[in-house]
Design a protein around this motif. Structure first.
Motif, PDB file in Angstrom:
ATOM      1  N   VAL A  93     -30.446 -25.890  -5.520  1.00 38.42           N
ATOM      2  CA  VAL A  93     -31.437 -25.359  -6.465  1.00 38.42           C
ATOM      3  C   VAL A  93     -32.831 -25.446  -5.856  1.00 38.42           C
ATOM      4  N   ALA A  94     -33.120 -26.560  -5.198  1.00 40.17           N
ATOM      5  CA  ALA A  94     -34.430 -26.739  -4.566  1.00 40.17           C
ATOM      6  C   ALA A  94     -34.683 -25.672  -3.507  1.00 40.17           C
ATOM      7  N   SER A  95     -33.670 -25.337  -2.732  1.00 38.62           N
ATOM      8  CA  SER A  95     -33.815 -24.336  -1.673  1.00 38.62           C
ATOM      9  C   SER A  95     -34.205 -22.979  -2.243  1.00 38.62           C
ATOM     10  N   LEU A  96     -33.534 -22.578  -3.326  1.00 39.03           N
ATOM     11  CA  LEU A  96     -33.872 -21.302  -3.967  1.00 39.03           C
ATOM     12  C   LEU A  96     -35.275 -21.359  -4.573  1.00 39.03           C
ATOM     13  N   GLY A  97     -35.640 -22.522  -5.120  1.00 41.32           N
ATOM     14  CA  GLY A  97     -36.983 -22.692  -5.668  1.00 41.32           C
ATOM     15  C   GLY A  97     -38.051 -22.593  -4.594  1.00 41.32           C
ATOM     16  N   ALA A 327     -25.460 -27.665   3.573  1.00 43.98           N
ATOM     17  CA  ALA A 327     -25.399 -26.975   2.276  1.00 43.98           C
ATOM     18  C   ALA A 327     -26.577 -26.020   2.123  1.00 43.98           C
ATOM     19  N   ARG A 328     -27.759 -26.483   2.512  1.00 46.42           N
ATOM     20  CA  ARG A 328     -28.927 -25.613   2.391  1.00 46.42           C
ATOM     21  C   ARG A 328     -28.835 -24.424   3.332  1.00 46.42           C
ATOM     22  N   PHE A 329     -28.323 -24.647   4.536  1.00 46.46           N
ATOM     23  CA  PHE A 329     -28.163 -23.552   5.486  1.00 46.46           C
ATOM     24  C   PHE A 329     -27.303 -22.439   4.891  1.00 46.46           C
ATOM     25  N   LEU A 330     -26.197 -22.811   4.263  1.00 40.90           N
ATOM     26  CA  LEU A 330     -25.298 -21.820   3.684  1.00 40.90           C
ATOM     27  C   LEU A 330     -25.970 -21.063   2.537  1.00 40.90           C
ATOM     28  N   VAL A 331     -26.663 -21.795   1.664  1.00 42.99           N
ATOM     29  CA  VAL A 331     -27.342 -21.163   0.528  1.00 42.99           C
ATOM     30  C   VAL A 331     -28.438 -20.220   1.002  1.00 42.99           C
ATOM     31  N   VAL A 332     -29.261 -20.694   1.934  1.00 44.63           N
ATOM     32  CA  VAL A 332     -30.388 -19.894   2.427  1.00 44.63           C
ATOM     33  C   VAL A 332     -29.880 -18.667   3.182  1.00 44.63           C
ATOM     34  N   THR A 333     -28.848 -18.840   3.998  1.00 47.15           N
ATOM     35  CA  THR A 333     -28.310 -17.716   4.766  1.00 47.15           C
ATOM     36  C   THR A 333     -27.869 -16.582   3.853  1.00 47.15           C
ATOM     37  N   VAL A 334     -27.124 -16.911   2.821  1.00 52.94           N
ATOM     38  CA  VAL A 334     -26.633 -15.885   1.894  1.00 52.94           C
ATOM     39  C   VAL A 334     -27.782 -15.303   1.076  1.00 52.94           C
ATOM     40  N   ALA A 335     -28.649 -16.173   0.529  1.00 58.59           N
ATOM     41  CA  ALA A 335     -29.736 -15.708  -0.338  1.00 58.59           C
ATOM     42  C   ALA A 335     -30.705 -14.798   0.411  1.00 58.59           C
ATOM     43  N   ILE A 336     -31.083 -15.194   1.619  1.00 54.02           N
ATOM     44  CA  ILE A 336     -32.043 -14.400   2.395  1.00 54.02           C
ATOM     45  C   ILE A 336     -31.435 -13.056   2.791  1.00 54.02           C
ATOM     46  N   ALA A 337     -30.179 -13.052   3.221  1.00 51.91           N
ATOM     47  CA  ALA A 337     -29.534 -11.803   3.639  1.00 51.91           C
ATOM     48  C   ALA A 337     -29.433 -10.810   2.480  1.00 51.91           C
TER      49      ALA A 337
END
Length: 363
Positions: A93-97, A327-337
Motif C-alpha cells: 500500500v505504501a508503494s502505491l501511495g 514485494a515492492r519490486f513486484l507491485v511497482v513493476t506491475v503498477a508502473i507498466a
C-alpha cells in the motif's frame, strides 16, 4: 593490449581506487563504506572523470554481498517470517501511495508531463523506468537524474539519519562466522552453493537474481546449521565499496548545469516519497515489534539491490528487508507498466527525447 580493453581497465582502476581512498574519510559514519564510495565516485563523475564499474565485476560483488547477507540467517530468523504478512501488505500500500503522491507533486510543482512524472515517481525499478521512458517518450534525462539523486540521498542520508536519532542498532549479531584456513572446507562449500543458487536465480530471471540467489544458498546452509563459516571481512568490504562506486557512476555524462536544472524536482520528490514512507514506518513500528532500523530500510523508496547492500552495511536482518523489497519490486513493476501504457498517447516505438542516459549495470 587492446586499446579499448586498456581504457576500460584504467577507468575501472581509477573508479575503485578513488572510491576506496575517499571512503576512509567516512569510516566513522554508519555505512561509511557505501556512502563514502557513492559520494566519491558521483563527485568525480560530475566533474567529468570517466567513472566505470564493469558488469562482470558488479555481478561478482552482488554474489559476495548476497553470500554475506545469508550468513546471518538463523532458524530463529526464518521462524520470524510468519509475523511479516501484515507488514508486507502495508509495504505494498505504501508503494502505491508513494507513486501517487510523488507523481502528483512532479505534475503540480514542476509541470512535468504525466508519463515523465510517473517514471520519476517510481520507488525503485530504475531499469524498467528507463526502458519505458525510452519506449513511450518520457523525459529520459529528467527521470534518470531524479531517480539517481534519490538513491544517493537514501544511501548517504538514511544511515546518518538513523544514527542521529540513535536508531542504528544491529537487528542481528554483527559477527558473521569464522573465516580462515581452519574453516576452508566450509568456506569453499559456502561459495560453491551460493554461486550455484545465484546462477539458478539469474537463469529463472528472478528479480535481483545474483544477489538474492546467493543469499538463498548461503541462508540454507546457515539457517539449517550445516556450516558456520563466512567470507573474510575484507572481501565484503571491497564488494560494498565497488557497488557504491556503481551507484555513483550513474552520474557519468551528466553536466552540472543539467543536474542543477532538475535538482529541485529531485529533492522535492524525495521529500514527498519519504514523507509517505515515514507514515507507514510509524504505523508498522506501532503495530509490531520489529527493530525500527529494519523497518526504515525495508520501506525506503530505493532500488532493491542498493537497499540490500545498505542492509549489509548496517548489519540489519536481510530476510526481513529482502522480503519487503521483493514485494515492492513486484507491485511497482506491475503498477508502473500498466499505468504507463494507459497514460501514454504516443506510438509504442516513439523515439525518446535525446540519447538515453547511462544505466546502472544490471545483475
Amino acid at each position: 593490449m587492446n586499446p579499448a580493453f586498456r581504457r576500460i581497465l584504467l577507468e575501472t582502476a581509477e573508479t575503485i581506487a578513488l572510491a576506496g581512498g575517499v571512503t576512509c574519510v567516512f569510516l566513522g559514519l554508519p555505512a561509511g563504506l557505501l556512502s563514502g564510495s557513492v559520494v566519491a565516485v558521483a563527485t568525480a563523475a560530475l566533474l567529468g572523470r570517466p567513472m566505470r564499474v564493469p558488469l562482470t565485476l558488479a555481478r561478482i560483488c552482488y554474489v559476495v554481498v548476497g553470500t554475506l547477507l545469508g550468513t546471518v540467517v538463523t532458524p530463529e530468523t526464518l521462524r520470524g517470517v510468519i509475523t511479516w504478512p501484515a507488514s508486507v501488505a502495508l509495504l505494498m500500500v505504501a508503494s502505491l501511495g508513494m507513486i501517487a503522491a510523488t507523481m502528483t507533486y512532479l505534475r503540480v510543482a514542476h509541470r512535468w508531463d504525466s508519463l515523465s512524472a510517473l517514471m520519476g515517481a517510481s520507488p525503485g525499478s530504475m531499469a524498467q523506468v528507463i526502458a519505458l521512458s525510452s519506449e513511450l517518450g518520457g523525459d529520459l534525462r529528467a527521470v534518470a537524474i531524479v531517480q539517481t539523486v534519490r538513491v544517493l540521498l537514501l544511501v548517504v542520508g538514511l544511515p546518518n539519519g538513523l544514527a542521529l536519532f540513535g536508531l542504528v542498532v544491529p537487528a542481528v549479531p554483527v559477527p558473521r562466522g569464522p573465516a580462515g584456513f581452519s574453516v576452508l572446507g566450509e568456506m569453499l562449500l559456502l561459495v560453491g552453493v551460493a554461486v550455484a543458487f545465484a546462477l539458478i536465480f539469474l537463469r529463472l530471471r528472478f528479480p535481483g537474481g545474483l544477489l538474492f540467489g546467493a543469499l538463498a544458498g548461503s541462508a540454507v546452509l546457515h539457517g539449517t546449521g550445516l556450516i558456520h563459516a563466512a567470507l573474510p571481512w575484507w572481501v565484503g568490504g571491497a564488494s560494498v565499496i565497488t557497488l557504491g562506486a556503481l551507484v555513483g557512476s550513474r552520474f557519468a555524462n551528466t553536466s552540472a548545469r543539467m543536474l542543477l536544472g532538475h535538482l529541485g524536482a529531485a529533492f522535492g520528490s524525495f521529500a514527498v516519497s519519504m514523507a509517505v514512507a515515514t507514515v507507514f514506518v510509524v504505523i508498522v513500528a506501532r503495530l509490531f515489534s520489529f527493530p525500527i532500523a529494519n523497518i526504515v530500510i525495508a520501506f525506503a523508496p530505493g532500488a532493491q539491490d542498493t537497499m540490500m547492500v545498505l542492509a549489509l552495511a548496517l548489519h540489519l536482518d536481510p530476510v526481513y528487508v529482502g522480503a519487503h523489497h521483493l514485494a515492492r519490486f513486484l507491485v511497482v513493476t506491475v503498477a508502473i507498466a500498466v499505468a504507463a501504457r494507459r497514460i501514454s498517447k504516443r506510438p509504442l516505438h516513439h523515439a525518446a527525447q535525446g540519447p538515453p542516459p547511462p544505466q546502472t549495470e544490471r545483475m
